[in-house]
Design a protein around this motif. Structure first.
Motif, PDB file in Angstrom:
ATOM      1  N   ALA A  97      33.154  63.502 -21.540  1.00  8.57           N
ATOM      2  CA  ALA A  97      33.709  64.654 -20.822  1.00  8.57           C
ATOM      3  C   ALA A  97      34.728  64.210 -19.781  1.00  8.57           C
ATOM      4  O   ALA A  97      34.572  63.163 -19.137  1.00  8.57           O
ATOM      5  CB  ALA A  97      32.594  65.447 -20.159  1.00  8.57           C
ATOM      6  N   TRP A 134      30.263  66.728 -12.378  1.00  2.00           N
ATOM      7  CA  TRP A 134      31.311  66.840 -13.396  1.00  2.00           C
ATOM      8  C   TRP A 134      32.697  66.920 -12.753  1.00  2.00           C
ATOM      9  O   TRP A 134      33.709  66.601 -13.390  1.00  2.00           O
ATOM     10  CB  TRP A 134      31.080  68.106 -14.242  1.00  2.00           C
ATOM     11  N   ASP A 171      36.361  69.671 -19.679  1.00  2.00           N
ATOM     12  CA  ASP A 171      35.507  70.575 -18.901  1.00  2.00           C
ATOM     13  C   ASP A 171      36.395  71.541 -18.135  1.00  2.00           C
ATOM     14  O   ASP A 171      37.040  71.167 -17.151  1.00  2.00           O
ATOM     15  CB  ASP A 171      34.624  69.777 -17.938  1.00  2.00           C
TER      16      ASP A 171
END
Length: 401
Positions: free
Chosen positions: A182, A77, A228
């Motif tokens: 995201a 991420w 995020d």
């Protein structure tokens, strides 16, 4: 009769073997961009179809555009940014020690991730390979760093991800408005070492300007962008000495101001903000209580707030919402199944967790979710079973409510 409780998840879903192999081949230079795009598109079709089949209301691309080459990966991420921004490289610890930019006088200095106070307090467990927790085996041999001017260079990659998701949504019979992608927050991105800008705050603002281009690309396609931002809660544990709460809040306020600047002009209804305390498996003994920062989380220009609410360290914090007024136009996306345990939640327990929030703020302002991303953290078979338990629990809660 109330509408059914909607469901979603935080983003990362288990990568398929075909995708892992394609990412590895692309990294090795044996698969070109077009070949990787073909695999990403095909696998996105499949992962969206599976989410729709399970009954999830709001779905995504599984973060399949954030490259992973191994089944277990806690950092995709974050490290995806190295494919999409200029000014980044990895340096040695020796280089880092010699050239890091100073922190302004009177400001908190964010220490390296290897200094987490929880890792120090439970060093015996973290260093024991039989302990069953995510290990913190000392400093990494290289350190990700900002060493030049930050600029967004991921236009083709994000366009690939957007096209893959919108096409998959159409095939699954879901509107674009029910899809999200995201993207990292400026403050989370800026936790890597700053070796270029005047100071850490200048680096945060540079990240905000660069990331705005990704936020705009996602939302202008009609999708929702999920920011995020584990930095808001998780950074607390990254200072060698526990800071004063007022200093930490001031540190965080600057970073939220930069994020809101990056989100300027974007409809908050197309933004959700994800808060968590780190996805690693461990005691989390030094986590900061959500009550200390919930007002800061609500100050982000995002309609949706996603946060951990199912794990053993934070489940009790649902009570915050009995006393915290949820601003008009905002809704909660609480985690009701967890990423930090292999135990499969019973649908009745999931329903109980959902009901707590629904009774506090109203069922129409609750979207049931996961604590954090499941991909790279639990086995794929368990991850998909947890998502099924999530939708089953939401159905039970909907009937009760």
């Amino acid at each position: 009769m109330s509408a059914a409780i909607r469901t979603t998840h935080v983003g990362s879903l288990p990568r398929t073997q075909a995708l892992l192999e394609a990412n590895a081949a692309h990294h090795a230079g044996t698969l070109d961009d077009a070949g990787l795009a073909a695999v990403v598109t095909a696998e996105t079709d499949a992962v969206v179809a599976r989410q729709a089949e399970i009954g999830l209301s709001i779905v995504n691309d599984g973060e399949y555009g954030h490259a992973m080459t191994e089944k277990v990966d806690y950092g995709a991420w974050w490290f995806y940014s190295f494919q999409r921004f200029s000014g980044l490289e990895v340096i040695s610890p020796e280089q880092a020690a010699a050239s890091r930019r100073p922190t302004p006088a009177g400001k908190l200095e964010l220490d390296a991730m290897t200094d987490r106070r929880d890792w120090v307090a439970f060093a015996e467990a973290y260093w024991d390979p039989t302990s069953g927790i995510h290990l913190a085996n000392g400093p990494a041999p290289v350190i990700p760093a900002v060493t030049g001017e930050l600029a967004y260079t991921g236009q083709e990659i994000v366009a690939r991800d957007i096209a893959a998701l919108t096409s998959a949504l159409d095939k699954a019979g879901k509107p674009v408005s029910e899809g999200f992608i995201a993207s990292i927050s400026p403050a989370s991105a800026a936790r890597i070492g700053n070796y270029h800008y005047e100071d850490d705050e200048a680096a945060v603002w540079a990240w905000a300007e660069a990331l705005r281009e990704e936020y705009l690309a996602i939302t202008q396609a009609g999708l929702t962008v999920q920011i995020d931002a584990p930095d808001l809660a998780e950074s607390w544990d990254q200072f060698r000495i526990e800071p004063a709460l007022e200093d930490y809040r001031a540190f965080s306020e600057v970073r939220i101001e930069a994020l809101n600047h990056a989100l300027r002009g974007i409809d908050p209804a197309q933004v959700r903000y994800h808060v968590c305390w780190g996805s690693w498996h461990g005691p989390h003994s030094t986590d900061l209580g959500f009550a200390h920062i919930v007002d800061l989380a609500l100050s982000v220009n995002a309609a949706g707030l996603t946060f951990e609410a199912a794990n053993a360290r934070h489940e009790h914090e649902w009570r915050i919402w009995q006393d915290t007024e949820l601003p008009e136009g905002k809704y909660l996306i609480p985690g009701v199944v967890g990423h930090a345990t292999n135990v499969l939640e019973h649908p009745e327990l999931v329903a109980d967790r959902i009901e707590r929030f629904a009774r506090a703020v109203g069922p129409e302002r609750v979207v049931a979710s996961t604590d954090c991303g499941l991909g790279g953290r639990v086995h794929s078979q368990i991850a998909w079973a947890k998502l099924e338990a999530l939708t089953q629990g939401a159905a039970i809660a909907s009937e009760r409510l």
